[in-house]
Design a protein around this motif. Structure first.
Motif, PDB file in Angstrom:
ATOM      1  N   GLY A  28       0.820  -1.209   0.000  1.00  0.00           N
ATOM      2  CA  GLY A  28       0.000   0.000   0.000  1.00  0.00           C
ATOM      3  C   GLY A  28       0.849   1.251   0.000  1.00  0.00           C
ATOM      4  N   ASP A  29       0.270   2.335  -0.528  1.00  0.00           N
ATOM      5  CA  ASP A  29       0.927   3.635  -0.500  1.00  0.00           C
ATOM      6  C   ASP A  29       0.521   4.392   0.760  1.00  0.00           C
ATOM      7  OD1 ASP A  29       2.192   3.290  -2.976  1.00  0.00           O
ATOM      8  OD2 ASP A  29       0.394   3.955  -4.050  1.00  0.00           O
ATOM      9  N   ILE A  30       1.355   5.337   1.144  1.00  0.00           N
ATOM     10  CA  ILE A  30       1.077   6.180   2.305  1.00  0.00           C
ATOM     11  C   ILE A  30       0.311   7.436   1.910  1.00  0.00           C
ATOM     12  CG2 ILE A  30       2.177   7.662   4.036  1.00  0.00           C
ATOM     13  CD1 ILE A  30       2.160   4.684   4.745  1.00  0.00           C
ATOM     14  N   ARG A  31       0.718   8.035   0.793  1.00  0.00           N
ATOM     15  CA  ARG A  31       0.048   9.259   0.356  1.00  0.00           C
ATOM     16  C   ARG A  31      -1.443   9.002   0.157  1.00  0.00           C
ATOM     17  NH1 ARG A  31       1.411  14.125  -1.498  1.00  0.00           N
ATOM     18  NH2 ARG A  31       3.634  13.592  -1.413  1.00  0.00           N
ATOM     19  N   GLY A  32      -2.246   9.872   0.721  1.00  0.00           N
ATOM     20  CA  GLY A  32      -3.692   9.747   0.598  1.00  0.00           C
ATOM     21  C   GLY A  32      -4.334   8.938   1.706  1.00  0.00           C
ATOM     22  N   ALA A  33      -3.547   8.238   2.516  1.00  0.00           N
ATOM     23  CA  ALA A  33      -4.094   7.460   3.626  1.00  0.00           C
ATOM     24  C   ALA A  33      -4.423   8.378   4.801  1.00  0.00           C
ATOM     25  CB  ALA A  33      -3.096   6.384   4.056  1.00  0.00           C
ATOM     26  N   THR A  34      -5.252   7.883   5.706  1.00  0.00           N
ATOM     27  CA  THR A  34      -5.670   8.655   6.882  1.00  0.00           C
ATOM     28  C   THR A  34      -4.984   8.129   8.129  1.00  0.00           C
ATOM     29  OG1 THR A  34      -7.847   9.168   5.932  1.00  0.00           O
ATOM     30  CG2 THR A  34      -7.636   9.316   8.329  1.00  0.00           C
ATOM     31  N   LEU A  35      -4.329   9.046   8.867  1.00  0.00           N
ATOM     32  CA  LEU A  35      -3.663   8.703  10.119  1.00  0.00           C
ATOM     33  C   LEU A  35      -4.521   9.167  11.284  1.00  0.00           C
ATOM     34  CD1 LEU A  35      -1.064   7.710  11.640  1.00  0.00           C
ATOM     35  CD2 LEU A  35      -0.332  10.114  11.613  1.00  0.00           C
ATOM     36  N   GLY A  36      -4.818   8.259  12.195  1.00  0.00           N
ATOM     37  CA  GLY A  36      -5.516   8.611  13.420  1.00  0.00           C
ATOM     38  C   GLY A  36      -4.530   8.703  14.563  1.00  0.00           C
ATOM     39  N   VAL A  37      -4.461   9.860  15.215  1.00  0.00           N
ATOM     40  CA  VAL A  37      -3.513  10.088  16.309  1.00  0.00           C
ATOM     41  C   VAL A  37      -4.279  10.116  17.622  1.00  0.00           C
ATOM     42  CG1 VAL A  37      -1.751  11.616  17.241  1.00  0.00           C
ATOM     43  CG2 VAL A  37      -2.037  11.430  14.765  1.00  0.00           C
TER      44      VAL A  37
END
Length: 317
Positions: free
Chosen positions: A143-152
């Motif tokens: 999978g790519d990282i760009r465009g993914a959603t990070l929950g902090v």
């Protein structure tokens, strides 16, 4: 003259320079200290240095000459702070020393898991490439990282720095509101909405009665099956058995874990038992430990002691 005793000197690597205080003092350092050795070793100490050695009220009661405890870490759960406040013992800890090291570790785990680097490395080790007979092969999703959603989860300095790095990579960032909060603060997203929307969850909150098993079976079920969970905060934040079951059942794509409910993690820890899983990366509580971060810690540790001796205590807890 102050007598300084470092109870667990080996928590700072030997190649890191530990400055000596400039004031007149006696210095004694032990590589490690067992619980039954603490009182004897601190019998003459006016200043104690501890990273993980426990200084409970029962122990402190036997050390009436102790004036300061310098914790060589940020966490303070190994020292009875209430007793220290009641008896005038100054306690200082280390702050903001791993603001690059921990976030970079998080990003490293995220990339490794998202691209299944560990799984492919093991496949090459096991001869899968030769078996396939092609110039490349795809046994794990990438999978790519760009465009993914990070929950902090945890919006302190570490959580915010991770968020900044993620945004620079083209990720969308959601800060989770406290679990069970009646209202959601501006700039935050309800806790369970973050679980449902995030492609990666990273934990940066302290361990308390309110956050123990913050991520358990119900929370893991709410996450996307394609999501990743990264914990560089505290081991008790995650139900370790539930996490293993989610990974094994395909309900979670991967996990990167740097902290454990018991450290060192025993051989029967569910995560250690399952360390063969290609979508599980374990590191031994080293996210904080870049050389530059540890040097900052060592310098600040001695600065805290010096400030106390000069009558201007700093970083008190």
């Amino acid at each position: 003259m102050e007598t300084i005793v470092f109870l667990d000197r080996d928590t700072i690597p030997a190649h890191i320079h530990l400055p000596q205080p400039v004031f007149t003092h006696l210095w004694q350092a032990f590589p490690a200290t067992a619980p039954e050795q603490v009182v004897h070793r601190l019998q003459d100490a006016t200043i104690a240095i501890t990273n993980k050695v426990v200084l409970s009220a029962d122990i402190l009661r036997q050390l009436p000459q102790l004036k300061m405890i310098a914790i060589a870490a940020t966490g303070t759960n190994n020292v009875d702070l209430d007793y220290c406040r009641e008896h005038g013992i100054v306690v200082s800890n280390i702050r903001d020393y791993a603001t690059d090291s921990v976030p970079e570790h998080v990003i490293a785990l995220m990339f490794a898991l998202r691209r299944n680097l560990l799984g492919y490395h093991r496949d090459v080790q096991n001869g899968v490439w030769q078996e396939k007979g092609q110039f490349c092969f795809f046994t794990h999703p990438i999978g790519d990282i760009r465009g993914a959603t990070l929950g902090v989860i945890g919006a302190g300095s570490l959580g915010k720095t991770v968020a900044g790095l993620a945004k620079s990579l083209g990720m969308k960032v959601l800060f989770a509101e406290h679990k069970g909060a009646a209202q959601c603060r501006p700039g935050y997203t309800p806790f369970h909405d973050v679980l449902a929307q995030a492609d990666v969850i990273t934990l940066h909150c302290p361990l308390s009665d309110h956050t123990r098993n913050l991520i358990g079976q119900p929370e893991l079920t709410q996450m996307k099956p394609s999501a990743l969970l990264i914990n560089t905060g505290r081991g008790g934040l995650v139900d370790e058995q539930a996490l293993v079951e989610a990974l094994q059942d395909g309900k979670l794509a991967g996990a990167g874990i740097d902290v454990f409910t018991q450290e060192p993690a025993p051989a029967d820890n569910p995560l250690v038992v399952s360390s063969h899983l290609p979508n599980l990366i374990l590191t031994p509580h080293v996210a904080w430990g870049s050389d530059s971060a540890i040097q900052t810690l060592a310098n600040q540790l001695i600065d805290n002691i010096t400030a106390f001796v000069e009558g201007r205590p700093q970083n008190q807890v």
